[in-house]
Design an enzyme around this catalytic site. Structure first.
Site, PDB file in Angstrom:
ATOM      1  N   CYS A  89       0.958  -1.266   0.002  1.00  9.92           N
ATOM      2  CA  CYS A  89       0.111   0.078  -0.050  1.00  9.92           C
ATOM      3  C   CYS A  89       0.858   1.420   0.025  1.00  9.92           C
ATOM      4  CB  CYS A  89      -0.962  -0.149   1.080  1.00  9.92           C
ATOM      5  SG  CYS A  89      -1.927   1.387   1.423  1.00  9.92           S
ATOM      6  N   HIS A 131      -8.605  -3.983  -2.500  1.00  5.19           N
ATOM      7  CA  HIS A 131      -7.703  -3.196  -1.661  1.00  5.19           C
ATOM      8  C   HIS A 131      -8.276  -1.696  -1.910  1.00  5.19           C
ATOM      9  CE1 HIS A 131      -3.639  -1.861  -0.218  1.00  5.19           C
ATOM     10  NE2 HIS A 131      -4.170  -0.930  -0.648  1.00  5.19           N
ATOM     11  N   GLU A 132      -8.428  -1.080  -2.920  1.00  4.20           N
ATOM     12  CA  GLU A 132      -8.857   0.120  -3.195  1.00  4.20           C
ATOM     13  C   GLU A 132     -10.420   0.512  -2.633  1.00  4.20           C
ATOM     14  OE1 GLU A 132      -6.689   2.136  -3.529  1.00  4.20           O
ATOM     15  OE2 GLU A 132      -5.015   0.607  -4.312  1.00  4.20           O
ATOM     16  N   HIS A 135     -10.150   0.788   1.159  1.00  3.23           N
ATOM     17  CA  HIS A 135      -9.752   2.240   1.212  1.00  3.23           C
ATOM     18  C   HIS A 135     -11.169   3.126   1.675  1.00  3.23           C
ATOM     19  CE1 HIS A 135      -5.396   2.484   1.754  1.00  3.23           C
ATOM     20  NE2 HIS A 135      -5.267   1.784   0.615  1.00  3.23           N
TER      21      HIS A 135
HETATM   22 ZN   LIG Z   1      -3.687   1.197  -0.277  1.00  6.57          ZN
END
Ligand SMILES: [Zn+2]
Length: 185
Positions: A89, A131-132, A135
């Site tokens: 990340c 993953h995004e 976030h």
């Molecule tokens: Zn990240």
């Protein structure tokens, strides 16, 4: 130049669920350009708006020569298949840990012009999209590790040269606002 500074682990914006985009305007397209330029400068596979301190549901990606962005993403998983492999990340620079993800994903959302978009992702693209989107919910990939992995990751973060435990990020209030929380005292 629209490369922006990236917020690092410890910044509260990374733990704040982001708001849905309502206005598909020039400001949104500027945000997407900033995300894209900053991601590419850092050779990242993806970058979400909270990582630039903007709490909106937008991310950019650059995976397998496919460059794009997605606004207000909603994820669907067409099967149960999983993958396990190294994940990193840009807000936790230099550290990679094996993270379990779904192998296949269908991400539905919008372009910065408000047009419906669908991304059918597998492997690395699927990992990036998950993953995004995490976030945008204030979730970091560390949260996806098992207890032992998370302990190891936290130890590595505390030892990282960019991590400054003595100066944790603070919310700065203007000294000119005598009642910043509106409590009427
Ligand atoms: Zn990240």
């Amino acid at each position: 130049m629209t490369v922006q500074p990236i917020r690092l682990f410890g910044d509260p914006v990374l733990r704040t669920p982001a708001d849905p985009v309502v206005d598909f305007d020039a400001e949104l397209r500027r945000l997407v350009a900033d995300l894209t330029d900053t991601m590419r400068e850092q050779n990242g596979a993806g970058l979400a708006a909270p990582q630039l301190g903007v709490s909106l549901r937008v991310f950019a990606f650059d995976v397998d020569d496919v460059l794009g962005h997605l606004v207000n993403p909603v994820l669907e998983f067409p099967d149960e298949e999983e993958q396990d492999g190294p994940e990193g990340c840009l807000s936790i620079p230099g550290l990679y840990f094996d993270t379990k993800r779904r192998q296949n994903v269908i991400a539905k959302g919008f372009s910065a012009f408000g047009d419906p978009v669908q991304i059918v992702g597998t492997g690395l693209m699927s990992r990036c999209v998950q993953h995004e989107t995490d976030h945008l919910d204030g979730v970091l990939f560390l949260d996806r590790l098992d207890a032992a992995g998370r302990k190891e990751a936290m130890k590595a973060i505390r030892q990282a040269d960019w991590y400054d435990a003595a100066a944790p990020p603070t919310v700065k209030l203007s000294p000119h606002i005598s009642d910043p929380f509106g409590l009427g005292r």
